[in-house]
Design a protein around this motif. Sequence first.
Motif, PDB file in Angstrom:
ATOM      1  N   ILE A 118       0.830  -1.209   0.000  1.00 23.81           N
ATOM      2  CA  ILE A 118       0.000   0.000   0.000  1.00 23.81           C
ATOM      3  C   ILE A 118       0.862   1.255   0.000  1.00 23.81           C
ATOM      4  N   MET A 119       1.969   1.246   0.736  1.00 26.32           N
ATOM      5  CA  MET A 119       2.820   2.439   0.759  1.00 26.32           C
ATOM      6  C   MET A 119       3.510   2.652  -0.595  1.00 26.32           C
ATOM      7  N   ASN A 120       3.868   1.575  -1.292  1.00 22.22           N
ATOM      8  CA  ASN A 120       4.418   1.747  -2.637  1.00 22.22           C
ATOM      9  C   ASN A 120       3.404   2.413  -3.559  1.00 22.22           C
ATOM     10  N   VAL A 121       2.129   2.072  -3.398  1.00 22.63           N
ATOM     11  CA  VAL A 121       1.081   2.707  -4.199  1.00 22.63           C
ATOM     12  C   VAL A 121       0.942   4.180  -3.794  1.00 22.63           C
ATOM     13  N   VAL A 122       0.954   4.459  -2.497  1.00 14.94           N
ATOM     14  CA  VAL A 122       0.885   5.855  -2.027  1.00 14.94           C
ATOM     15  C   VAL A 122       2.040   6.657  -2.623  1.00 14.94           C
ATOM     16  N   TRP A 123       3.251   6.115  -2.567  1.00 12.75           N
ATOM     17  CA  TRP A 123       4.415   6.831  -3.094  1.00 12.75           C
ATOM     18  C   TRP A 123       4.334   7.001  -4.597  1.00 12.75           C
ATOM     19  N   ALA A 124       3.762   6.039  -5.304  1.00 13.62           N
ATOM     20  CA  ALA A 124       3.583   6.177  -6.752  1.00 13.62           C
ATOM     21  C   ALA A 124       2.614   7.312  -7.064  1.00 13.62           C
ATOM     22  N   VAL A 125       1.532   7.406  -6.281  1.00 16.03           N
ATOM     23  CA  VAL A 125       0.567   8.500  -6.475  1.00 16.03           C
ATOM     24  C   VAL A 125       1.242   9.842  -6.190  1.00 16.03           C
ATOM     25  N   GLU A 126       1.971   9.918  -5.090  1.00 16.57           N
ATOM     26  CA  GLU A 126       2.682  11.163  -4.769  1.00 16.57           C
ATOM     27  C   GLU A 126       3.633  11.544  -5.894  1.00 16.57           C
ATOM     28  N   SER A 127       4.386  10.591  -6.386  1.00 19.42           N
ATOM     29  CA  SER A 127       5.340  10.850  -7.459  1.00 19.42           C
ATOM     30  C   SER A 127       4.632  11.350  -8.718  1.00 19.42           C
ATOM     31  N   ALA A 128       3.504  10.745  -9.059  1.00 13.13           N
ATOM     32  CA  ALA A 128       2.738  11.180 -10.232  1.00 13.13           C
ATOM     33  C   ALA A 128       2.211  12.601 -10.041  1.00 13.13           C
ATOM     34  N   GLN A 129       1.711  12.900  -8.847  1.00 12.48           N
ATOM     35  CA  GLN A 129       1.224  14.260  -8.580  1.00 12.48           C
ATOM     36  C   GLN A 129       2.351  15.277  -8.721  1.00 12.48           C
ATOM     37  N   ARG A 130       3.505  14.951  -8.199  1.00 10.62           N
ATOM     38  CA  ARG A 130       4.642  15.873  -8.306  1.00 10.62           C
ATOM     39  C   ARG A 130       5.057  16.060  -9.756  1.00 10.62           C
TER      40      ARG A 130
END
Length: 143
Positions: free
Chosen positions: A59-71
């Motif tokens: 789940i945290m890898n998915v959270v970090w992927a979303v954050e990275s995409a937003q950035r």
Amino acid sequence: MACDLCNLLAAPGAALIWSDDRVSVVAVDEPEYPGFTRVVWNAHVKEMTDLPVDDRVHIMNVVWAVESAQRQVFAPEKINLASFGNMTPHVHWHVIPRYRDDAHFPNPTWAVAERASSAEVLAARRALLPALHAAIVEKVKAS
């Protein structure tokens, strides 16, 4: 008692960006915050520490992927990550792009608004949503 997140995940419509058998990524319809995204554990689990370690990492890898995409797509001033879940029995994370010109900055999004958001700026950010959603899918698949 009905579960709001179960209902959302059962009939996501346009809100669903990506999912697998454990986690879903959904767009949040928050007019002041285009790009606001939720990463939701699909099953009823209340706390991160109730998940086995490999599920926590997933789940945290998915959270970090979303954050990275937003950035990448939005280039915000800051990303807010929050996990509350006081009213729903699902581990879930709010991933919110923040800007110096947003209605609440530098305060939390649930605080009293500091200013009115520019309709033009919000429209420009909304226009980036298809690119954001594509970037989220790409980054989650790569994680």
